[in-house]
Design a protein around this motif. Structure first.
Motif, short mmCIF file in Angstrom:
data_model
loop_
_atom_site.label_atom_id
_atom_site.label_comp_id
_atom_site.label_asym_id
_atom_site.label_seq_id
_atom_site.Cartn_x
_atom_site.Cartn_y
_atom_site.Cartn_z
N TRP A 139 0.89 -1.19 0.30
CA TRP A 139 -0.26 -0.40 0.04
C TRP A 139 1.00 1.16 -0.04
O TRP A 139 0.25 1.82 -0.61
N SER A 140 2.08 0.85 1.09
CA SER A 140 2.56 2.20 1.02
C SER A 140 3.55 2.85 -0.55
O SER A 140 3.75 3.95 -0.74
N ARG A 141 3.56 1.90 -1.68
CA ARG A 141 3.56 2.49 -2.78
C ARG A 141 5.30 2.69 -2.81
O ARG A 141 6.04 3.97 -3.60
N ARG A 142 6.00 2.51 -1.53
CA ARG A 142 7.62 2.84 -1.67
C ARG A 142 9.49 1.70 -1.73
O ARG A 142 8.08 0.50 -0.93
N LEU A 233 -9.93 -1.45 3.79
CA LEU A 233 -10.82 -0.64 3.50
C LEU A 233 -9.94 -0.44 2.06
O LEU A 233 -10.55 -0.59 0.55
N SER A 234 -8.45 -0.23 2.40
CA SER A 234 -7.79 0.22 0.67
C SER A 234 -7.65 -1.83 -0.13
O SER A 234 -8.29 -0.97 -1.66
N THR A 235 -7.96 -2.76 0.33
CA THR A 235 -7.78 -3.58 -0.19
C THR A 235 -9.04 -4.75 -0.51
O THR A 235 -8.98 -5.07 -1.02
N LEU A 290 -5.98 -2.72 -5.18
CA LEU A 290 -6.18 -2.18 -4.26
C LEU A 290 -6.56 -0.58 -4.67
O LEU A 290 -6.35 -0.82 -5.83
N VAL A 291 -7.74 -0.12 -4.23
CA VAL A 291 -8.76 1.02 -4.99
C VAL A 291 -8.09 1.46 -3.95
O VAL A 291 -8.46 3.14 -4.01
N LEU A 292 -7.38 2.12 -3.38
CA LEU A 292 -6.48 2.92 -2.89
C LEU A 292 -5.26 2.92 -2.43
O LEU A 292 -4.63 2.02 -1.53
N THR A 293 -4.26 3.84 -2.70
CA THR A 293 -2.78 3.10 -2.16
C THR A 293 -2.60 5.07 -2.00
O THR A 293 -2.95 6.15 -2.24
N LEU A 294 -0.87 5.04 -1.71
CA LEU A 294 -0.85 6.56 -1.37
C LEU A 294 0.18 7.33 -3.21
O LEU A 294 1.07 8.28 -3.23
N ARG A 466 -10.81 8.58 -10.60
CA ARG A 466 -9.61 7.07 -9.39
C ARG A 466 -11.00 5.69 -9.18
O ARG A 466 -10.31 5.14 -9.19
N LEU A 467 -12.16 6.18 -8.54
CA LEU A 467 -12.91 5.07 -8.22
C LEU A 467 -14.22 4.63 -9.08
O LEU A 467 -13.78 3.47 -8.59
N THR A 468 -13.95 5.38 -10.64
CA THR A 468 -14.76 5.09 -11.87
C THR A 468 -13.39 3.65 -11.85
O THR A 468 -14.08 2.64 -13.07
N LEU A 469 -12.04 3.75 -11.94
CA LEU A 469 -11.14 2.74 -12.63
C LEU A 469 -11.43 1.90 -11.58
O LEU A 469 -11.78 0.40 -11.54
N ALA A 470 -11.59 2.05 -10.01
CA ALA A 470 -11.06 0.85 -9.07
C ALA A 470 -12.60 -0.16 -9.65
O ALA A 470 -12.64 -1.57 -9.97
N VAL A 471 -13.83 0.61 -9.98
CA VAL A 471 -15.39 -0.53 -10.30
C VAL A 471 -14.86 -1.64 -11.45
O VAL A 471 -14.90 -2.29 -11.58
N GLN A 472 -13.98 -0.73 -12.35
CA GLN A 472 -13.70 -1.78 -13.61
C GLN A 472 -12.54 -2.17 -13.19
O GLN A 472 -12.95 -3.84 -13.69
#
Length: 491
Positions: A139-142, A233-235, A290-294, A466-472
């Motif tokens: 999630w941290s993308r680092r 929530l993110s995953t 993941l629907v949310l990352t840094l 980004r939300l739309t992309l997550a649905v797709q």
């Protein structure tokens, strides 16, 4: 130092006593396992049956077993505090039974602190809490690991290298609180076997909360639990805490001026049986899931906003993540939970009443004046300011509309979904049955949960694109969108 991994069993052998009674020490073994939690097995023990005074100086032995806020001990040379301790079993023989003194006593505890004797669970003595959470590193993308591969002109002519760089932590101040995302890396290490040799590098992320002012234990555990919620929530998977630690402030007076530990905080390991048993060695999720990352929001922006959203929408967040933490169960329960989460989410948004307050007041007065006197009380109880709220269907439609294209991509037909969710919930709650089959009820759960999740992400500031992309792309949300098209669209 041994990592206090919450997915691995541990044992501490030593002597144990009740708070305030250090002269009555009893030998025993404290065991922790992720499935059974904390169990203290004593050889001997203490009086464990609740007794009450009776008439004529008699004593009444009740069926109740005693409960202790804390039990202290020294196990394997370390101070140990057990919190919220109760009796699970006891074996007594012969005359010992008359006095309530067991030959064997087994206790359970909700929490173990390794390295400290805590006088009172509510004492504000800790200045920080730190933990690792499943999927936090992804999630941290680092990453400080860089792999390089070289291929020569000839077949089999190849070489490569791995570079490891230690990254600086990310930090943000949230009022008196400081949140820090650490990047921990180990020097390369190797292992040899009869089949060859392997060289590895390792890195992981951990989250820390700290403050100048000391706080009780539960304050820090709640914050760490909040990060587990954020990862879930993110995953859209239940994510567990892998480790938990809290820290006492430094005690420089106990060390010489040149001692390396003089200004170091004192680390206390925390063990608890958690709802989600972590599996840190399992393969990480694909980035698309993941629907949310840094990459979407910076750490400095996201963490303060998450603590705010987590509190404002606590009920909705708890119910919707609860569907991930406790999978399976009756579909009827899941329907009611999902729709209740949506209703709670909309209430927490504090929408304007459907009828302006002044107009509602006039309508109320007109209606009360028009009914017979013996009906005024009945009608007045139903026409209160609290009744001037949106209907359930209006709440559901509003949650979709505020998502824009992402909401349309998920539900396809907003009216059919809202009607299906409303009718499913109302029939189950008010009639005790449902007009829909299990497949449709399952679709109601998944689509409604998806709407609440997208609204929580929107409140965090995630852009609509980004939300739309997550649905797709994200598997849980895209499957929910498919259910909306194949099942709810025909209702």
């Amino acid at each position: 130092m041994t990592e206090p991994m919450l997915n691995e069993p541990r044992e501490w052998t030593g002597k144990w006593w009740l708070q305030g009674d250090p002269d009555n020490k009893v030998p025993g073994v404290l065991a922790y396992s992720p499935n059974d939690g904390l169990r203290l097995r004593l050889v001997g023990g203490w009086e464990y049956v609740v007794k009450q005074p009776g008439e004529n100086d008699s004593t009444i032995i009740t069926n109740e077993l005693r409960h202790w806020p804390s039990v202290l001990g020294i196990g394997d040379g370390k101070f140990v505090t057990l919190l919220d301790v109760c009796v699970t079993s006891a074996n007594t023989f012969n005359i010992a039974r008359m006095f309530g003194v067991p030959d064997k006593l087994e206790l359970s505890a909700t929490t173990a602190l390794i390295g400290f004797h805590l006088a009172d669970p509510d004492d504000a003595v800790f200045v920080a809490g730190i933990g690792q959470v499943e999927n936090l590193t992804t999630w941290s993308r680092r990453s400080g690991i860089e792999e390089k591969h070289y291929f020569g002109a000839k077949v089999g002519e190849l070489s490569g290298q791995i570079d490891l760089t230690r990254l600086d932590p990310l930090s943000v101040d949230i009022g008196p609180l400081t949140a820090t995302l650490h990047h921990v890396a180990w020097q390369p290490f190797s292992g040899e076997s009869r089949g060859g040799a392997v060289v590895r590098v390792r890195e992981q992320a951990s989250i820390e909360f700290s403050s100048e002012e000391a706080k009780p234990l539960q304050h820090w555990l709640d914050l760490l639990g909040g990060i587990a919620d954020l990862m879930s929530l993110s995953t859209l998977r239940a994510c567990g805490l892998i480790t938990m630690r809290v820290y006492l402030p430094p005690t420089p007076d106990r060390f010489p001026e040149d001692h390396p530990l003089r200004n170091e905080r004192h680390e206390i390991e925390v063990y608890q049986q958690l709802l989600v048993t972590p599996k840190p060695d399992e393969k990480a999720l694909n980035q698309r899931n993941l629907v949310l990352t840094l990459d979407d929001l910076s750490f400095e922006e996201l963490l303060p906003k998450w603590l705010e959203v987590r509190g404002t929408f606590a009920a909705a967040r708890g119910m919707i993540l609860g569907l991930q933490y406790v999978t399976g169960g009756y579909i009827e329960t899941r329907v009611v939970t999902a729709v209740a989460a949506a209703e709670s989410m909309h209430r927490a948004l504090a929408p304007d009443p459907p009828i302006p307050s002044e107009e509602f007041k006039q309508i109320r007065e007109t209606l009360l004046a028009a009914v017979p006197a013996d009906r005024k009380s009945w009608l007045a109880e139903r026409l209160t300011e609290q009744s001037n709220v949106p209907t359930l269907k209006q709440r559901l439609l509003s949650l979709v509309d505020r998502l824009g294209a992402a909401g349309e991509a998920l539900v396809l037909n907003r009216e059919k979904w809202a009607n299906a969710a409303k009718n499913a919930r109302n029939n189950l709650v008010h009639k005790g049955s449902s007009e829909h089959d299990l497949e449709v009820l399952h679709a109601v759960v998944e689509v409604t949960a998806g709407i609440v999740i997208l609204n929580l992400l929107k409140e965090l500031g995630v852009p609509e694109e980004r939300l739309t992309l997550a649905v797709q792309e994200q598997d849980v949300l895209s499957q929910a969108a498919k259910l909306a098209r194949t099942l709810l669209n025909r209702v």
